[in-house]
Write a protein that holds these residues in place. Structure first.
Motif, PDB file in Angstrom:
ATOM      1  N   ALA A  54       7.004  -5.758  -5.924  1.00 38.20           N
ATOM      2  CA  ALA A  54       6.336  -5.128  -4.786  1.00 38.20           C
ATOM      3  C   ALA A  54       5.162  -4.277  -5.255  1.00 38.20           C
ATOM      4  O   ALA A  54       4.077  -4.303  -4.652  1.00 38.20           O
ATOM      5  N   ALA A  55       5.340  -3.528  -6.332  1.00 37.90           N
ATOM      6  CA  ALA A  55       4.262  -2.692  -6.857  1.00 37.90           C
ATOM      7  C   ALA A  55       3.083  -3.546  -7.318  1.00 37.90           C
ATOM      8  O   ALA A  55       1.918  -3.206  -7.086  1.00 37.90           O
ATOM      9  N   VAL A  56       3.382  -4.683  -7.962  1.00 35.21           N
ATOM     10  CA  VAL A  56       2.326  -5.585  -8.413  1.00 35.21           C
ATOM     11  C   VAL A  56       1.566  -6.159  -7.222  1.00 35.21           C
ATOM     12  O   VAL A  56       0.332  -6.193  -7.201  1.00 35.21           O
ATOM     13  N   LEU A  57       2.313  -6.599  -6.208  1.00 35.19           N
ATOM     14  CA  LEU A  57       1.672  -7.182  -5.025  1.00 35.19           C
ATOM     15  C   LEU A  57       0.784  -6.158  -4.319  1.00 35.19           C
ATOM     16  O   LEU A  57      -0.362  -6.458  -3.955  1.00 35.19           O
ATOM     17  N   LEU A  58       1.295  -4.959  -4.120  1.00 35.19           N
ATOM     18  CA  LEU A  58       0.503  -3.937  -3.444  1.00 35.19           C
ATOM     19  C   LEU A  58      -0.753  -3.602  -4.240  1.00 35.19           C
ATOM     20  O   LEU A  58      -1.824  -3.355  -3.669  1.00 35.19           O
ATOM     21  N   ALA A  59      -0.634  -3.621  -5.576  1.00 31.10           N
ATOM     22  CA  ALA A  59      -1.801  -3.354  -6.412  1.00 31.10           C
ATOM     23  C   ALA A  59      -2.831  -4.470  -6.284  1.00 31.10           C
ATOM     24  O   ALA A  59      -4.048  -4.208  -6.241  1.00 31.10           O
ATOM     25  N   VAL A  60      -2.378  -5.718  -6.221  1.00 31.15           N
ATOM     26  CA  VAL A  60      -3.300  -6.844  -6.041  1.00 31.15           C
ATOM     27  C   VAL A  60      -4.064  -6.694  -4.726  1.00 31.15           C
ATOM     28  O   VAL A  60      -5.285  -6.875  -4.686  1.00 31.15           O
ATOM     29  N   VAL A  61      -3.344  -6.358  -3.653  1.00 34.39           N
ATOM     30  CA  VAL A  61      -3.997  -6.215  -2.350  1.00 34.39           C
ATOM     31  C   VAL A  61      -5.016  -5.087  -2.383  1.00 34.39           C
ATOM     32  O   VAL A  61      -6.169  -5.252  -1.948  1.00 34.39           O
ATOM     33  N   ARG A  62      -4.619  -3.933  -2.892  1.00 35.59           N
ATOM     34  CA  ARG A  62      -5.543  -2.787  -2.917  1.00 35.59           C
ATOM     35  C   ARG A  62      -6.793  -3.099  -3.729  1.00 35.59           C
ATOM     36  O   ARG A  62      -7.920  -2.810  -3.303  1.00 35.59           O
ATOM     37  N   ALA A  63      -6.610  -3.695  -4.894  1.00 34.18           N
ATOM     38  CA  ALA A  63      -7.753  -3.986  -5.754  1.00 34.18           C
ATOM     39  C   ALA A  63      -8.660  -5.050  -5.139  1.00 34.18           C
ATOM     40  O   ALA A  63      -9.894  -4.931  -5.180  1.00 34.18           O
ATOM     41  N   TYR A  64      -8.070  -6.075  -4.544  1.00 29.52           N
ATOM     42  CA  TYR A  64      -8.881  -7.137  -3.959  1.00 29.52           C
ATOM     43  C   TYR A  64      -9.664  -6.639  -2.745  1.00 29.52           C
ATOM     44  O   TYR A  64     -10.828  -6.988  -2.554  1.00 29.52           O
ATOM     45  N   VAL A  65      -9.031  -5.804  -1.928  1.00 24.03           N
ATOM     46  CA  VAL A  65      -9.723  -5.246  -0.769  1.00 24.03           C
ATOM     47  C   VAL A  65     -10.906  -4.401  -1.228  1.00 24.03           C
ATOM     48  O   VAL A  65     -11.982  -4.425  -0.624  1.00 24.03           O
ATOM     49  N   ARG A  66     -10.730  -3.694  -2.323  1.00 21.38           N
ATOM     50  CA  ARG A  66     -11.773  -2.787  -2.785  1.00 21.38           C
ATOM     51  C   ARG A  66     -12.956  -3.521  -3.425  1.00 21.38           C
ATOM     52  O   ARG A  66     -14.113  -3.200  -3.152  1.00 21.38           O
ATOM     53  N   VAL A  67     -12.675  -4.521  -4.287  1.00 15.69           N
ATOM     54  CA  VAL A  67     -13.760  -5.138  -5.055  1.00 15.69           C
ATOM     55  C   VAL A  67     -14.141  -6.529  -4.566  1.00 15.69           C
ATOM     56  O   VAL A  67     -15.235  -7.009  -4.871  1.00 15.69           O
ATOM     57  N   GLY A  68     -13.238  -7.201  -3.833  1.00 11.81           N
ATOM     58  CA  GLY A  68     -13.561  -8.520  -3.317  1.00 11.81           C
ATOM     59  C   GLY A  68     -13.571  -9.616  -4.361  1.00 11.81           C
ATOM     60  O   GLY A  68     -14.112 -10.700  -4.126  1.00 11.81           O
ATOM     61  N   GLU A  69     -12.982  -9.363  -5.513  1.00 11.98           N
ATOM     62  CA  GLU A  69     -12.908 -10.354  -6.584  1.00 11.98           C
ATOM     63  C   GLU A  69     -11.443 -10.592  -6.959  1.00 11.98           C
ATOM     64  O   GLU A  69     -10.610  -9.685  -6.833  1.00 11.98           O
ATOM     65  N   PRO A  70     -11.114 -11.815  -7.418  1.00 14.29           N
ATOM     66  CA  PRO A  70      -9.738 -12.063  -7.870  1.00 14.29           C
ATOM     67  C   PRO A  70      -9.295 -11.023  -8.892  1.00 14.29           C
ATOM     68  O   PRO A  70     -10.082 -10.580  -9.737  1.00 14.29           O
TER      69      PRO A  70
END
Length: 383
Positions: free
Chosen positions: A20-36
């Motif tokens: 869950a922590a990994v998934l939430l981090a992926v979402v937050r980072a992707y929303v912020r930078v727009g890159e994989p």
């Protein structure tokens, strides 16, 4: 305003704490930078005390479960609709799910909506406020007329056999219908009919008013019967018919959707613009978003239209007089900051409620003031 109602643990029992922590981090980072997002970025974003290799294993498991996907041109991952849904649902478990709305933003909202001249202007301005706060398209559905109460019905004689019927609801909404009579009618008779109609219908809910008005014709003088029946029909079509609410959708800020970084492909933007032209369809989508929770969120495949598969809607209701409610929301790409967007939508809903209360409830009705200023209510005052 309530929080998103879905329980993330119920929706995704297979996710342990680290996944869950990994998934939430992926979402937050992707929303912020727009890159994989790569594993190293996830370690930094989530503050995990594990190796990048461990995170890569967790990301592989999340991809297999459908929460993230792996673009073929990159080693990083991006969230899927299912991943965004987990993120949105997880907000409910946080003690502070709503971001703070600054005092300056609240003041700007109040100033923007306070300048409205009537309810329609207020709702138009609310779409602008939503778009400015979120950079997405703002959607505002007016309160349903059939659930509101009639405040006044004005009859304006434009010609001997032509009457303009103006119905004013306690929500501030105004509907107008032309009434054509078979025979000319004296102005004094028009005013007699208006007085009787208001005595019978004022204060009734929109869906009850037409029958109350029509019931007057049985005991009315013959010269007034046709006008009374025609006004009842006008109120039924303009106020009582639930389908009239489709004309109460306001859309603003659509140009923001064409900004760089909002959507991956131009054809996605085109499909969204074409859909936004269909008021009835968009209104239904907005209302459907609130079917299970208020505020409500619908993401990608959760939306009923394939044309909106790259989009998300964040919606909330707002209260109006007579237990009538409207809906507001924003339409944007599924890659949005859901936490900030939920906060913005709630802030506009709260401000809109205060503005409507000042316009139609706790303060004088500006619509009524304008009607008095144009002497439409003069016959009442002369009686």
């Amino acid at each position: 305003m309530g929080a998103v109602a879905t329980d993330p643990t119920a929706a995704a029992p297979e996710l342990d704490e680290r996944k869950a922590a990994v998934l939430l981090a992926v979402v937050r980072a992707y929303v912020r930078v727009g890159e994989p997002v790569g594993s190293r970025s996830v370690v930094d974003e989530a503050g995990l005390s594990v190796s990048s290799a461990t995170v890569r294993n967790e990301m592989a498991a999340l991809e297999e479960a459908g929460y993230i996907s792996h673009p073929h041109t990159s080693a990083g991952r991006i969230p899927t609709d299912k991943g965004y849904r987990f993120f949105v649902d997880a907000l409910r478990g946080q003690t502070s799910a709503d971001p703070d709305v600054s005092a300056e933003q609240v003041a700007l909202l109040d100033d923007l909506l306070a300048g409205a001249t009537d309810l329609e202007d207020l709702l138009h301005k609310a779409t602008t406020a939503l778009s400015r706060l979120t950079r997405f398209a703002g959607l505002v559905a007016a309160p349903r007329l059939d659930r509101s109460r009639l405040k006044h019905i004005e009859l304006v004689q434009l010609a001997p056999a032509t009457i303009l019927a103006v119905a004013i609801a306690d929500t501030g909404r105004v509907t107008k219908r032309m009434v054509e009579l078979a025979e000319p009618l004296a102005e004094v008779d028009v005013q007699r009919a208006r007085h009787a109609i208001n005595a019978a219908a004022t204060g009734l809910r929109g869906h009850d008013a037409p029958d109350a008005i029509s019931g007057l014709s049985a005991g009315a003088p013959s010269e007034l019967t046709e006008l009374i029946e025609r006004v009842a029909e006008a109120v039924r079509s303009g106020v009582a018919d639930p389908d009239t609410r489709s004309r109460g959708l306001f859309v603003g800020g659509t140009s923001a959707l064409a900004a760089e970084g909002q959507f991956a492909r131009l054809e996605q933007v085109k499909r969204v613009y074409e859909t936004l032209e269909e008021q009835v369809v968009v209104l239904q989508v907005l209302q459907d978003a609130l079917a299970d929770a208020d505020p409500g969120v619908r993401i990608g495949a959760e939306l009923p239209l394939r044309e909106l598969e790259a989009c998300a809607i964040v919606a909330s209701s707002y209260d109006a007089p007579s237990e009538s409610a409207g809906q507001i929301g924003v339409l944007g790409p599924s890659r949005m900051d859901y936490r900030a967007t939920l906060g913005a939508v709630r802030a506009v809903a709260d401000t809109l409620e205060r503005a409507i209360a000042g316009m139609t409830g706790t303060g004088p009705s500006r619509t009524a003031d304008r009607l008095r200023a144009t002497n439409l209510s003069a016959p009442d005052e002369q009686r």
